[in-house]
Design an enzyme around this catalytic site. Structure first.
Site, mmCIF file in Angstrom:
data_model
loop_
_atom_site.group_PDB
_atom_site.id
_atom_site.type_symbol
_atom_site.label_atom_id
_atom_site.label_comp_id
_atom_site.label_asym_id
_atom_site.label_seq_id
_atom_site.Cartn_x
_atom_site.Cartn_y
_atom_site.Cartn_z
ATOM 1 N N VAL A 159 0.846 -1.196 0.000
ATOM 2 C CA VAL A 159 0.000 0.000 0.000
ATOM 3 C C VAL A 159 0.877 1.239 0.000
ATOM 4 O O VAL A 159 1.719 1.418 0.891
ATOM 5 C CB VAL A 159 -0.917 0.010 1.244
ATOM 6 C CG1 VAL A 159 -1.748 1.273 1.268
ATOM 7 C CG2 VAL A 159 -1.791 -1.227 1.259
ATOM 8 N N CYS A 160 0.665 2.077 -1.013
ATOM 9 C CA CYS A 160 1.367 3.361 -1.126
ATOM 10 C C CYS A 160 2.885 3.127 -1.127
ATOM 11 O O CYS A 160 3.394 2.362 -1.944
ATOM 12 C CB CYS A 160 0.906 4.302 -0.019
ATOM 13 S SG CYS A 160 1.431 6.006 -0.227
ATOM 14 N N GLN A 161 3.615 3.728 -0.190
ATOM 15 C CA GLN A 161 5.065 3.512 -0.132
ATOM 16 C C GLN A 161 5.381 2.032 0.112
ATOM 17 O O GLN A 161 6.413 1.523 -0.349
ATOM 18 C CB GLN A 161 5.626 4.359 1.004
ATOM 19 C CG GLN A 161 7.125 4.302 1.164
ATOM 20 C CD GLN A 161 7.578 4.928 2.479
ATOM 21 O OE1 GLN A 161 6.855 4.910 3.459
ATOM 22 N NE2 GLN A 161 8.761 5.483 2.493
#
Lengths: 378, 366
Positions: free
Chosen positions: B147-149
Site C-alpha cells: 500500500v502506497c510507499q
C-alpha cells in the site's frame, strides 16, 4: 625623472617646473577667467575682498606646489650633509604648508550655502578626510622616525576604526530612507512594500550585523560564543525566510477575496448571488483552495518553501548545538549525539548478526541436503 | 472598492441558529465519548523484531486461501487505516472472501532507529516477515500486497526475491516520480533531505502531517471541521470522524537513512522506473517481476497521482497483469463504502483466482 642625472640636467628640470607654473599663472590671471563659485561663496559669508583674487588664489597654490616639487627634485643630487638634511626639512615643512593651503582654499571653494543640510554633512566628511592628510604630513616633519610612527599610528588606528564602524553603519544609513518609506507604506497595507522592506532589511543586515555574527571568536569560550552568534544569525535568516513565505500566502488570500467580492457583485447583478452565508462560505473556500493550489504548483513557491525549510533546519541545528553544549557541560545525561553514536554501532551489529544467521541457516540447509542425499551423518 | 453582498439575512440567521444548536448538542456528544476504537478485527502477533511486528488476522471463514497474503503498509502512516472500523474495513472484507491475511506493523521509530536503511526495511524486516509467513503456511511463495510507499517497497522486494512471491498487488503505489500531477512530487524536488535527516535523525511525523495538510489546506483544515459541525449531534458520525482524525494525525517519524534514500533516489532522481535503483549493491530491475500483478490506483488521488502508479504495468515482465482504476481518492480507496463494495471484493477475487497452492505443497496451518 631618472635619478641618474647630472647637476645641469637636474637644475634644468627644476627651472622648467618653475617656468611652467609661471606660464599657468599668466593664463589664469587673464581677464574672463574669474572663479565665480569662489567669489560667490566669499560674498555669501561677507568675505569680499579678502585679497584673494580669483586667478591669483589658484596661481599661488600652484606656485607653492611647483616650487616645492622643484626643490625636492633639486635635492636629490645634493650630497648628504647637515645642510641637505636641513633643506629637506625645510622642503617638508613647505610641503605641509602647501597641503594646508590647498586644504583651506578647497574648503573655501566648496563650502555649501546656508540651509543645505545634506551638503554640509558631505562637506564635513570630506574636510575631515582632507585635514587628516594635512596632519599626516605635519606629524611626519622634523621628527625622528620612531616618534613619527608613534604619532601617526594612533591617527591611522583612529582612521581605521572610523572606517570599520562606518562600514557597519553605512549600509544602514544608506538604506534608512528607503526603509522608512517602505515601512510607512507597509503599515498602510501595501504588501509589496512590506516584501521590499524585508528584502532590503535583510540585505543590509547580511552586509553588516550578519557578517559580525559569523566572525570567528577567540578565547576559552570561543566555540560556545561562536555557536550562540551563529544561532542568532540563523534565527534571523529563518524569520526573514518565513516572512517572505507568509507574505506570499497572504497576498494570494487578499487577491482572492478581492476577486471574490467582485464576482459576487457581478452575480448579484444577474440575480445569481449566494443567498445564505453558507453558500458564500462554500464559494469562498473553494475559490481559495483553487487559488492556493495554483500557487503551490509553481516552481517559485516550491523553491521558497525549500528555502524556509532550509532556514528552519539551519536554525534548529545551531540551536541544538547550543543546547548540546549546555547539556554536556552541565548535566549528567547523554546527549542525542552520544546516543547516535551508540545507535549506529548497535544497528551495524544487528546487521552483522542477521547476516551471520542467514549464512548459518543456508549452511544448515546445505548440510541437510547433503545428508538427505545419502551422505550419512556428518 | 468591494461590492456589497446580497445575503438573505433571514436564511443566514436560520443557518447560524441551526449551527449553534448542533454545537450545543455536539458538546454533549463529545463529553460522553471515550477514546475511539480502531483496528478491531482480531489478530495475533506471530513475529516481532525491534519495533516491527507481524500480525496474522484470525480467519473468519472455514475455507481459507492456501496462499497467504502479506500486507506491506507504508512507513508514513499507520496500517490500521485498512481496518479503521467494523463496517469500513478492507481487512475484514478480505477475510470474508477467504484470504489468509498477514500485516506488518512498523511501529514508531525513535532516535535509535535513525540509521535504519531501506536495505534494513526491505532485505531485513520484509524478507524475514515473508520467510515467517512462508514457514507458517508451508508455502514457498506467498502473495504480497503493498500500500502506497509499502507498494514501492513490495515492488522492489518482488524484483529482488521473485522466487518467494506468487502474486504482487500494488495499491496507490508511487513508481514513476517524474510526474508533476501531485504537489508532493513538485515540492520534493526542492527538499533538502540531507539537511533534514542530518538535523532530525528521525524526521518527525508532524513534519509529514504539515506537508499533507498543505496539499488541500482549506478542505483539510477548515471545511472538514465545518462538515463535522453539521453532524456534531450524531454520535455515530462523530465517532467515525474521530477514528479518521486519529489516524490522520497518527504519523510515525521516518527513520533518517531510509527516508533519505527514498526521497533522494526515488522522488528526486526517479531511479526506480529507469532501472537505476540499487538496493544493497544489487540493481533493481522491474523486468524481474514476472509473477502476476494487480495494480490498483485512485483516479482523484492527490497524494499519489495515477500517472505515478500506472507505468508499473509496462515496466514489469509479467504476462498476467491488470489494473483497477477506482473513482475516488487516496484514502477513499479503503474507507469509502463504494470501495468496500467494489474494490476489496475485486482484489480478493483476483488473489483467490491465483492462489492455488503449488503441487505437493500442503498448507500446514499454525
Amino acid at each position: 625623472m631618472s635619478d641618474n642625472k647630472d647637476l645641469m640636467t637636474s637644475w634644468w628640470d627644476a627651472q622648467q617646473t618653475l617656468f611652467s607654473s609661471w606660464s599657468e599663472m599668466f593664463t589664469k590671471t587673464q581677464p574672463n577667467t574669474m572663479n565665480d563659485i569662489f567669489s560667490k561663496q566669499m560674498e555669501m559669508f561677507g568675505m569680499k575682498n579678502w585679497g584673494l583674487n580669483t586667478g591669483t588664489a589658484n596661481f599661488y597654490q600652484d606656485w607653492l606646489a611647483k616650487s616645492n616639487q622643484g626643490f625636492q627634485e633639486f635635492l636629490k643630487w645634493v650630497p648628504n650633509s647637515v645642510g641637505k638634511d636641513t633643506m629637506e626639512k625645510m622642503v617638508q615643512a613647505g610641503d605641509v604648508y602647501t597641503k594646508l593651503y590647498s586644504f583651506w582654499s578647497n574648503m573655501a571653494a566648496n563650502m555649501p550655502g546656508q540651509g543645505e543640510v545634506e551638503k554640509w554633512q558631505d562637506f564635513g566628511k570630506t574636510m575631515i578626510q582632507n585635514y587628516n592628510q594635512v596632519l599626516d604630513g605635519f606629524f611626519g616633519v622634523n621628527l625622528p622616525d620612531p616618534v613619527k610612527m608613534m604619532m601617526k599610528s594612533p591617527g591611522e588606528v583612529c582612521g581605521l576604526y572610523q572606517q570599520t564602524c562606518m562600514s557597519l553603519a553605512d549600509p544602514w544609513l544608506e538604506s534608512s530612507d528607503e526603509l522608512k518609506e517602505l515601512f510607512a507604506k507597509a503599515l498602510k497595507g501595501d504588501r509589496d512594500a512590506y516584501s521590499d522592506f524585508m528584502r532590503i532589511w535583510y540585505e543590509t543586515y547580511a552586509e553588516t550585523t550578519g557578517k559580525a555574527l559569523n566572525m570567528p571568536m577567540f578565547g576559552l569560550s570561543r566555540e560556545s560564543v561562536e555557536k550562540m552568534m551563529k544561532g542568532l544569525d540563523s534565527y534571523i535568516k529563518f524569520i526573514t525566510a518565513s516572512n517572505k513565505f507568509s507574505t506570499s500566502l497572504y497576498t494570494v488570500g487578499y487577491n482572492v477575496m478581492e476577486n471574490l467580492m467582485k464576482n459576487v457583485a457581478q452575480m448579484a447583478e444577474k440575480g445569481d448571488a449566494p443567498e445564505s452565508f453558507k453558500d458564500f462560505y462554500k464559494m469562498w473556500w473553494q475559490t481559495n483552495e483553487q487559488a492556493y493550489f495554483e500557487l503551490f504548483q509553481s516552481e517559485d513557491f516550491s523553491r521558497m518553501m525549500g528555502d524556509v525549510v532550509d532556514a528552519w533546519l539551519s536554525f534548529k541545528k545551531q540551536n541544538d548545538d547550543v543546547l548540546v553544549e549546555i547539556i554536556s557541560s552541565n548535566l549528567p545525561i547523554p546527549t542525542d549525539r552520544e546516543m547516535d553514536s551508540l545507535a549506529k554501532s548497535v544497528q551495524q551489529l544487528k546487521r552483522n548478526m542477521w547476516e551471520q544467521t542467514k549464512k548459518i541457516k543456508e549452511l544448515q540447509e546445505k548440510i541437510e541436503e547433503l545428508t538427505a542425499k545419502g551422505g550419512g551423518e556428518l | 472598492m468591494l461590492a456589497p453582498t446580497t445575503l438573505n439575512m433571514q436564511k443566514t440567521m436560520e443557518e447560524a441558529m441551526e449551527v449553534n444548536k448542533k454545537i450545543i448538542k455536539g458538546i454533549d456528544t463529545l463529553l460522553s465519548m471515550k477514546d475511539v476504537e480502531v483496528a478491531v478485527t482480531p489478530k495475533e502477533l506471530v513475529y516481532e523484531e525491534d519495533k516491527m511486528r507481524l500480525f496474522h488476522y484470525l480467519p473468519k471463514v472455514k475455507e481459507v486461501s492456501a496462499v497467504p497474503t502479506l500486507i506491506v503498509y507504508a512507513l508514513v502512516n499507520r496500517q490500521y487505516m485498512m481496518d479503521l472500523q467494523r463496517d469500513r474495513s478492507v481487512i475484514s472484507s478480505w477475510l470474508d472472501h477467504g484470504l489468509d491475511v498477514y500485516i506488518i506493523d512498523w511501529g514508531y521509530p525513535d532516535r535509535t532507529d535513525r540509521y535504519l536503511t531501506m536495505e534494513d526495511y526491505i532485505d531485513g524486516y520484509i524478507d524475514r516477515a515473508v520467510d515467517t509467513v512462508r514457514e507458517r503456511s508451508g508455502q514457498d511463495k506467498i502473495n504480497i500486497l503493498g500500500v502506497c510507499q509499502g507498494g514501492t517497497f513490495s515492488t522492489i522486494y518482488a524484483s529482488l526475491y521473485p522466487e518467494k512471491i506468487k502474486n504482487l498487488v500494488t495499491m496507490v503505489t508511487p513508481i514513476d516520480f517524474s510526474t508533476k500531477d501531485g504537489l508532493l512530487y513538485i515540492w520534493s524536488k526542492h527538499l533538502n533531505i540531507d539537511g533534514m535527516v542530518d538535523t532530525y535523525g528521525v524526521v518527525p511525523g508532524d513534519f509529514m502531517n504539515i506537508g499533507f495538510l498543505m496539499l488541500k489546506p482549506f478542505a483539510l483544515m477548515l471545511d472538514k471541521y465545518m462538515g463535522l459541525l453539521e453532524n456534531l449531534d450524531n454520535p455515530d458520525v462523530v465517532r467515525d470522524f474521530l477514528r479518521m482524525e486519529k489516524w490522520i494525525f497518527d504519523s510515525p517519524g521516518q527513520a533518517g537513512e531510509a527516508f533519505r534514500k527514498f526521497i533522494k533516489e526515488l522522488f528526486q532522481e526517479n531511479r526506480l522506473i529507469q532501472d537505476k535503483f540499487e538496493l544493497g549493491g544489487r540493481k533493481v530491475r522491474l523486468k524481474n517481476i514476472t509473477m502476476p500483478l494487480l495494480n490498483v490506483f485512485a483516479q482523484q488521488d492527490h497524494l499519489v497521482p495515477p500517472a505515478s502508479s500506472i507505468p508499473l504495468n509496462d515496466a514489469v515482465g509479467s504476462q498476467d497483469k491488470e489494473m483497477i482504476s477506482f473513482p475516488g481518492g487516496h484514502i477513499g480507496l479503503y474507507v469509502s463504502s463504494k470501495a468496500q463494495r467494489e474494490v476489496s471484493p475485486a482484489v480478493a477475487k483476483w488473489l483467490n483466482d491465483r492462489s492455488q497452492p503449488e503441487k505437493g505443497k500442503k498448507k500446514t496451518k499454525k
